[in-house]
Design a protein around this motif. Structure first.
Motif, PDB file in Angstrom:
ATOM      1  N   MET A 232      72.119 -23.689 -28.172  1.00  0.00           N
ATOM      2  CA  MET A 232      72.267 -24.280 -26.844  1.00  0.00           C
ATOM      3  C   MET A 232      71.387 -23.554 -25.831  1.00  0.00           C
ATOM      4  O   MET A 232      71.163 -22.353 -25.923  1.00  0.00           O
ATOM      5  CB  MET A 232      73.726 -24.242 -26.405  1.00  0.00           C
ATOM      6  CG  MET A 232      74.610 -25.207 -27.199  1.00  0.00           C
ATOM      7  SD  MET A 232      76.378 -24.938 -26.932  1.00  0.00           S
ATOM      8  CE  MET A 232      76.675 -25.946 -25.490  1.00  0.00           C
ATOM      9  N   LEU A 233      70.923 -24.340 -24.872  1.00  0.00           N
ATOM     10  CA  LEU A 233      70.057 -23.784 -23.829  1.00  0.00           C
ATOM     11  C   LEU A 233      70.840 -23.687 -22.524  1.00  0.00           C
ATOM     12  O   LEU A 233      71.329 -24.692 -22.018  1.00  0.00           O
ATOM     13  CB  LEU A 233      68.823 -24.677 -23.644  1.00  0.00           C
ATOM     14  CG  LEU A 233      67.754 -24.124 -22.712  1.00  0.00           C
ATOM     15  CD1 LEU A 233      67.020 -22.956 -23.358  1.00  0.00           C
ATOM     16  CD2 LEU A 233      66.762 -25.210 -22.318  1.00  0.00           C
ATOM     17  N   PHE A 234      70.920 -22.482 -21.996  1.00  0.00           N
ATOM     18  CA  PHE A 234      71.706 -22.246 -20.784  1.00  0.00           C
ATOM     19  C   PHE A 234      70.823 -21.979 -19.581  1.00  0.00           C
ATOM     20  O   PHE A 234      69.672 -21.563 -19.712  1.00  0.00           O
ATOM     21  CB  PHE A 234      72.664 -21.074 -20.999  1.00  0.00           C
ATOM     22  CG  PHE A 234      73.758 -21.410 -21.969  1.00  0.00           C
ATOM     23  CD1 PHE A 234      74.947 -21.964 -21.528  1.00  0.00           C
ATOM     24  CD2 PHE A 234      73.574 -21.232 -23.332  1.00  0.00           C
ATOM     25  CE1 PHE A 234      75.948 -22.315 -22.419  1.00  0.00           C
ATOM     26  CE2 PHE A 234      74.574 -21.575 -24.235  1.00  0.00           C
ATOM     27  CZ  PHE A 234      75.757 -22.120 -23.770  1.00  0.00           C
ATOM     28  N   ASN A 235      71.416 -22.202 -18.427  1.00  0.00           N
ATOM     29  CA  ASN A 235      70.754 -21.902 -17.174  1.00  0.00           C
ATOM     30  C   ASN A 235      71.000 -20.430 -16.862  1.00  0.00           C
ATOM     31  O   ASN A 235      72.091 -19.939 -17.091  1.00  0.00           O
ATOM     32  CB  ASN A 235      71.392 -22.772 -16.095  1.00  0.00           C
ATOM     33  CG  ASN A 235      70.458 -23.003 -14.943  1.00  0.00           C
ATOM     34  OD1 ASN A 235      69.369 -22.448 -14.891  1.00  0.00           O
ATOM     35  ND2 ASN A 235      70.889 -23.820 -14.001  1.00  0.00           N
ATOM     36  N   ALA A 242      65.715 -20.216 -18.153  1.00  0.00           N
ATOM     37  CA  ALA A 242      66.635 -20.706 -19.176  1.00  0.00           C
ATOM     38  C   ALA A 242      66.807 -19.670 -20.277  1.00  0.00           C
ATOM     39  O   ALA A 242      65.951 -18.815 -20.484  1.00  0.00           O
ATOM     40  CB  ALA A 242      66.100 -21.996 -19.774  1.00  0.00           C
TER      41      ALA A 242
END
Lengths: 325, 295
Positions: A232-235, A242
């Motif tokens: 998953m790619l998070f802020n 990212a």
């Protein structure tokens, strides 16, 4: 008083002058032999480097004594590399002499006998370690300035773009090992300054992008690609980029320092043991590799050349398509 | 008689006033005390006794005393802010994927996730301990769970349609040469056919001439379209990217709900039971249980 001409007219003087000239040539030869012996046998890293340095600068030219040209100066660098690795009990790099040309080539166990490496000189006075078919040095070396720097662009072209077509990621990882060990030995034994580039594993290391700005669409594309994966790619908390969360607490960040006016974007890799480089992620994760290569123009990591002149040229990783073999 | 009746009434009235005032004072005292001790359970009970009785004590038909409860109407925002601390802390554990932003005192926006792109998902009603989800966003998520049974995504159909359109446009671009050749051939044919036209033109000739004109017209339209195709493809790709982004956001949300609750139905159940679950988790509820048991 006799003049010189008269003096040399006397046979004994002539012979003695000639002998003297030979003597000088032989002294050079003697020195040459000593250096070669040292290069081949010494167990001391400093002596080894000294021998290489002397051999590289040794002028064998003599009007009276001719030595067969046996080695190129770049061969000595290969010998430096293999001898230094020997001192560190690494035998993954093998150096062999071509029987006809007498040129030296290196092979690396994980790539087999057919992939040959050698050093080439570049216009900046360094030597580069490269596949003989490529002339895209994986690293550049300057023994006078005691510096070694890996070339990010060439590493990616050689291993990520081309290498993975023929070899497994594990084989390629093994190929890097003796190169890194050589760099480490130069650093530890001989106080070289080394720049591992994208092979560096420290969590603190920043891999700056060469483009001054980054369109967030590029990050959107990675975000979209993650939907098909377990990652998953998070802020980031300050909206400054990212973070891609991978296996075993490994994170790849693409961000900028929010307090830095220039907003220089960079990659950084965080892992609990400081053992994973950006290169490793490109090698092992198809998700990251595909994304990086298909957005290479925007994502290219800076690749500084090894230049010691005052007028430094800013030559970053170019975006040229790499030709496939 | 009338007088004494009046006096009687006056007496009753003052009794009522005293009683009402006393209720109000008691209420305010209780609120004051509960705030001082941060007894959130007690505050919730005071703010909505009816619901508390029903959902916690399982006693039906306990009407709220509007007369006293309206006393705090002008400080609900502050009470909400006050109560949010423990509630959001609790929700952080039970709903780890929700994030809250207090956009004005006591009012909280809900964000779903902290991923690269996320949605504002509604608001948190602290005083009533419930989520007020945005209907549109909630609907998309519900739909995503339904579509997952068919291995489909929320925007799959739209994306497939646009991708097919892009393939068609790319085809137009790729076949420009063929079109050019076909056109000169048709024009040649048209010239031949036209030479045989005139007043005595046969119906057959007329028909084939019309067919050629139509075919040329169609080619011209394709050519026209291919001129802007490259830009349209680019624009479409942008649309696909944003649709894919929405798909990705929904898949992250889906993943989070499955990780935490196991299913969408269990997520909805937890939301329905949130009031009771939360009240029972509060420390002054646990204390109260103990004292009740001791009695």
């Amino acid at each position: 008083m006799m003049n010189n001409n008269q003096m040399l007219n006397r046979p004994s003087e002539q012979v003695s002058a000639l002998a003297h000239s030979f003597e000088h040539g032989l002294e050079i030869g003697q020195h040459y032999v000593e250096l070669l012996t040292k290069l081949a046998k010494t167990e001391d890293a400093h002596e080894l480097l000294e021998a290489v340095n002397d051999l590289v600068n040794l002028d064998l030219e003599d009007a009276f004594v001719k030595f067969p040209q046996h080695y190129q100066t770049t061969d000595y660098y290969l010998l430096l590399m293999v001898r230094l690795l020997e001192m560190h009990s690494n035998s993954e790099l093998n150096v062999t002499e071509d029987p006809t040309s007498h040129l030296f080539y290196a092979t690396i166990s994980s790539l087999g006998e057919k992939v040959l490496f050698h050093f080439v000189k570049d216009q900046d006075g360094n030597v580069g370690f490269t596949d003989v078919n490529d002339n895209e040095p994986l690293f550049s070396l300057n023994i006078e300035h005691q510096m070694l720097r890996f070339n990010n662009k060439n590493l990616i072209n050689y291993f990520i773009v081309k290498g993975l077509k023929k070899y497994s990621d594990l084989d390629l990882r093994s190929t890097i090992k003796p190169l890194l060990l050589f760099a480490q030995a130069l650093h530890d034994d001989l106080d070289f300054v080394i720049d591992r580039g994208i092979l560096g594993t420290s969590n603190q290391q920043h891999y700056d992008l060469s483009q001054p700005e980054l369109s967030l669409t590029v990050i959107d594309r990675l975000f979209v690609s993650t939907a098909e994966t377990d990652y998953m790619l998070f802020n980031l908390p300050k909206n400054n980029g990212a973070e891609l969360r991978l296996d075993r607490d490994v994170n790849l960040d693409l961000s900028f320092d929010p307090d830095d006016y220039s907003q220089q974007w960079f990659f950084s890799v965080n892992d609990p043991d400081n053992q994973i480089s950006f290169f490793d992620l490109l090698l092992h994760y198809q998700l990251i590799r595909d994304w990086y290569l298909s957005n290479r123009e925007e994502l290219a990591v800076k690749s500084d050349p090894l230049i010691f002149a005052d007028d430094q040229i800013d030559e970053n990783e170019s975006t040229d398509e790499v030709e496939d073999d | 008689m009338a007088n004494s009746g009046h006096e009687q009434a006056a007496h009753d009235v003052s009794g009522i006033i005293n009683q009402r005032i006393s209720e109000k004072i008691t209420f305010l005292h209780q609120i004051e005390e509960a705030v001082k001790e941060h007894q959130d359970r007690k505050i919730y009970q005071l703010l909505d006794n009816q619901r508390y009785a029903k959902e916690i004590e399982h006693r039906e038909q306990q009407p709220n005393n509007q007369g006293v409860m309206s006393l705090v109407d002008d400080i609900t925002n502050y009470l909400s802010n006050f109560l949010s601390v423990n509630l959001i802390n609790y929700l952080g554990k039970k709903y780890p994927f929700f994030y809250y932003e207090e956009y004005e005192t006591g009012h909280y926006r809900i964000y779903f996730g902290n991923w690269w792109d996320r949605r504002q998902f509604g608001e948190l009603d602290v005083l009533n301990i419930r989520f007020l989800f945005n209907d549109d966003e909630y609907g998309k998520l519900k739909k995503t769970f339904e579509l997952a049974h068919d291995n489909k995504r929320f925007n799959s159909d739209k994306i497939d349609k646009i991708s097919a359109e892009n393939d068609r446009l790319q085809d137009l671009i790729d076949h420009q040469r063929e079109r050019e050749e076909k056109r000169s051939k048709l024009q040649e044919q048209l010239k031949n056919v036209s030479s045989r036209s005139g007043i005595w033109e046969s119906n057959k000739n007329k028909e084939s001439r019309q067919n050629l004109v139509d075919a040329l017209q169609k080619l011209e339209e394709e050519e026209e379209e291919s001129r802007t195709a490259a830009q349209t493809i680019k624009d479409n790709e942008q649309v696909v990217l944003s649709l894919s982004k929405e798909n990705t956001i929904l898949s992250y949300e889906q993943k989070s709900i499955l990780d935490t609750f196991g299913s969408f139905e269990d997520f909805e159940l937890a939301n329905r039971n949130l009031y009771a679950s939360y009240i029972k988790s509060l420390s002054d509820y646990q204390e109260k249980q103990v004292t009740d048991d001791e009695q």
